[in-house]
Write a protein that holds these residues in place. Structure first.
Motif, PDB file in Angstrom:
ATOM      1  N   THR A  73       0.832  -1.201   0.000  1.00 57.83           N
ATOM      2  CA  THR A  73       0.000   0.000   0.000  1.00 57.83           C
ATOM      3  C   THR A  73       0.868   1.253   0.000  1.00 57.83           C
ATOM      4  N   ALA A  74       1.904   1.245   0.802  1.00 65.05           N
ATOM      5  CA  ALA A  74       2.790   2.407   0.872  1.00 65.05           C
ATOM      6  C   ALA A  74       3.480   2.660  -0.463  1.00 65.05           C
ATOM      7  N   ARG A  75       3.871   1.575  -1.155  1.00 67.21           N
ATOM      8  CA  ARG A  75       4.524   1.743  -2.456  1.00 67.21           C
ATOM      9  C   ARG A  75       3.552   2.272  -3.507  1.00 67.21           C
ATOM     10  N   ILE A  76       2.347   1.712  -3.548  1.00 66.62           N
ATOM     11  CA  ILE A  76       1.374   2.113  -4.568  1.00 66.62           C
ATOM     12  C   ILE A  76       0.837   3.508  -4.294  1.00 66.62           C
ATOM     13  N   LEU A  77       0.494   3.758  -3.036  1.00 66.82           N
ATOM     14  CA  LEU A  77      -0.136   5.038  -2.692  1.00 66.82           C
ATOM     15  C   LEU A  77       0.866   6.084  -2.222  1.00 66.82           C
ATOM     16  N   ARG A  78       2.125   5.716  -2.131  1.00 67.34           N
ATOM     17  CA  ARG A  78       3.213   6.628  -1.743  1.00 67.34           C
ATOM     18  C   ARG A  78       2.995   7.264  -0.370  1.00 67.34           C
ATOM     19  N   GLY A  79       2.586   6.423   0.565  1.00 66.12           N
ATOM     20  CA  GLY A  79       2.463   6.877   1.949  1.00 66.12           C
ATOM     21  C   GLY A  79       1.274   7.789   2.174  1.00 66.12           C
TER      22      GLY A  79
ATOM     23  N   TRP B  96      -8.388   6.936 -10.305  1.00 66.48           N
ATOM     24  CA  TRP B  96      -8.641   6.495  -8.940  1.00 66.48           C
ATOM     25  C   TRP B  96      -7.373   6.620  -8.089  1.00 66.48           C
ATOM     26  N   LEU B  97      -6.250   6.143  -8.644  1.00 64.56           N
ATOM     27  CA  LEU B  97      -4.993   6.155  -7.910  1.00 64.56           C
ATOM     28  C   LEU B  97      -4.540   7.576  -7.586  1.00 64.56           C
ATOM     29  N   ASN B  98      -4.615   8.477  -8.560  1.00 61.45           N
ATOM     30  CA  ASN B  98      -4.191   9.857  -8.329  1.00 61.45           C
ATOM     31  C   ASN B  98      -5.070  10.562  -7.297  1.00 61.45           C
ATOM     32  N   ILE B  99      -6.363  10.285  -7.305  1.00 61.45           N
ATOM     33  CA  ILE B  99      -7.250  10.894  -6.311  1.00 61.45           C
ATOM     34  C   ILE B  99      -6.969  10.321  -4.932  1.00 61.45           C
ATOM     35  N   GLU B 100      -6.761   9.014  -4.869  1.00 61.88           N
ATOM     36  CA  GLU B 100      -6.449   8.392  -3.578  1.00 61.88           C
ATOM     37  C   GLU B 100      -5.154   8.972  -3.009  1.00 61.88           C
ATOM     38  N   ARG B 101      -4.151   9.136  -3.852  1.00 60.66           N
ATOM     39  CA  ARG B 101      -2.892   9.747  -3.394  1.00 60.66           C
ATOM     40  C   ARG B 101      -3.106  11.186  -2.929  1.00 60.66           C
ATOM     41  N   SER B 102      -3.889  11.937  -3.679  1.00 59.14           N
ATOM     42  CA  SER B 102      -4.157  13.331  -3.292  1.00 59.14           C
ATOM     43  C   SER B 102      -4.849  13.405  -1.943  1.00 59.14           C
ATOM     44  N   MET B 103      -5.821  12.537  -1.724  1.00 59.25           N
ATOM     45  CA  MET B 103      -6.524  12.551  -0.437  1.00 59.25           C
ATOM     46  C   MET B 103      -5.581  12.175   0.699  1.00 59.25           C
ATOM     47  N   ARG B 104      -4.710  11.205   0.465  1.00 59.41           N
ATOM     48  CA  ARG B 104      -3.783  10.776   1.506  1.00 59.41           C
ATOM     49  C   ARG B 104      -2.753  11.852   1.853  1.00 59.41           C
ATOM     50  N   HIS B 105      -2.393  12.670   0.877  1.00 56.78           N
ATOM     51  CA  HIS B 105      -1.372  13.699   1.101  1.00 56.78           C
ATOM     52  C   HIS B 105      -1.970  15.087   1.290  1.00 56.78           C
ATOM     53  N   LYS B 106      -3.315  15.144   1.295  1.00 56.66           N
ATOM     54  CA  LYS B 106      -4.032  16.410   1.493  1.00 56.66           C
ATOM     55  C   LYS B 106      -3.582  17.483   0.501  1.00 56.66           C
ATOM     56  N   THR B 107      -3.506  17.081  -0.770  1.00 57.93           N
ATOM     57  CA  THR B 107      -3.166  18.006  -1.848  1.00 57.93           C
ATOM     58  C   THR B 107      -4.399  18.187  -2.733  1.00 57.93           C
ATOM     59  N   PRO B 108      -4.420  19.223  -3.564  1.00 58.77           N
ATOM     60  CA  PRO B 108      -5.593  19.424  -4.433  1.00 58.77           C
ATOM     61  C   PRO B 108      -5.823  18.214  -5.346  1.00 58.77           C
ATOM     62  N   LEU B 109      -7.085  17.942  -5.615  1.00 51.66           N
ATOM     63  CA  LEU B 109      -7.423  16.823  -6.494  1.00 51.66           C
ATOM     64  C   LEU B 109      -7.007  17.141  -7.926  1.00 51.66           C
ATOM     65  N   PRO B 110      -6.559  16.133  -8.665  1.00 55.06           N
ATOM     66  CA  PRO B 110      -6.147  16.366 -10.056  1.00 55.06           C
ATOM     67  C   PRO B 110      -7.364  16.628 -10.947  1.00 55.06           C
ATOM     68  N   LEU B 111      -7.112  17.298 -12.050  1.00 59.27           N
ATOM     69  CA  LEU B 111      -8.188  17.552 -13.010  1.00 59.27           C
ATOM     70  C   LEU B 111      -8.614  16.241 -13.668  1.00 59.27           C
ATOM     71  N   PRO B 112      -9.887  16.115 -13.999  1.00 58.18           N
ATOM     72  CA  PRO B 112     -10.370  14.879 -14.615  1.00 58.18           C
ATOM     73  C   PRO B 112     -10.105  14.849 -16.114  1.00 58.18           C
ATOM     74  N   TRP B 113      -8.950  14.345 -16.536  1.00 58.65           N
ATOM     75  CA  TRP B 113      -8.619  14.322 -17.964  1.00 58.65           C
ATOM     76  C   TRP B 113      -9.441  13.288 -18.715  1.00 58.65           C
ATOM     77  N   ILE B 114     -10.076  12.355 -18.012  1.00 57.38           N
ATOM     78  CA  ILE B 114     -10.903  11.350 -18.690  1.00 57.38           C
ATOM     79  C   ILE B 114     -12.161  11.992 -19.268  1.00 57.38           C
ATOM     80  N   ALA B 115     -12.736  12.961 -18.573  1.00 60.46           N
ATOM     81  CA  ALA B 115     -13.979  13.587 -19.031  1.00 60.46           C
ATOM     82  C   ALA B 115     -13.823  14.256 -20.401  1.00 60.46           C
ATOM     83  N   PRO B 116     -12.788  15.058 -20.641  1.00 60.90           N
ATOM     84  CA  PRO B 116     -12.650  15.629 -21.988  1.00 60.90           C
ATOM     85  C   PRO B 116     -12.397  14.580 -23.064  1.00 60.90           C
TER      86      PRO B 116
END
Length: 131
Positions: A15-21, A89-109
């Motif tokens: 988990t630490a490796r995938i989610l980077r702590g 999913w992974l980028n949002i999970e990492r953002s939540m874990r590190h309390k950083t802004p959520l990434p833009l949804p590039w899938i939607a465009p």
């Protein structure tokens, strides 16, 4: 029936490796992120089914070139959305874990652009097809 689970240290290490702590977020946010991931997967599966259906059942309605084009657009879009949803999913999970802004949804465009391309191909078919 016994269930085998990896030792706690191994799971945490993976988990630490995938989610980077980072700190464990509120479970409600993690589950909401998972539901969004599953919604993208459902969208991908619907596009995949549409691509297969166009190729399999529209031979009497579409020219071979248009049928292949629309089918291929839908299949590539399904592949892109399905694969991209994991990274979203992974980028949002990492953002939540590190309390950083959520990434833009590039899938939607990508989904909007791909859908527009399919619609343009279909509109071109409707305009060109003789009555």
């Amino acid at each position: 029936m016994t269930q085998t689970t990896p030792p706690t240290g191994q799971r945490r290490s993976l988990t630490a490796r995938i989610l980077r702590g980072g700190a464990e977020p509120d479970p409600r946010f993690t589950l909401a992120n998972e539901r969004t991931f599953l919604a993208w997967i459902r969208t991908s599966l619907a596009l995949l089914a549409g691509g297969v259906a166009v190729e399999a059942f529209m031979a009497d309605f579409f020219s071979p070139e248009l049928r292949k084009t629309v089918s291929l657009l839908l299949l590539v879009l399904a592949l892109t959305i399905g694969g991209g949803s994991f990274f979203r999913w992974l980028n949002i999970e990492r953002s939540m874990r590190h309390k950083t802004p959520l990434p833009l949804p590039w899938i939607a465009p990508i989904l909007a652009t791909g859908s527009a391309l399919v619609a343009v191909a279909m509109a071109g078919f409707v305009l060109v097809k003789p009555l």
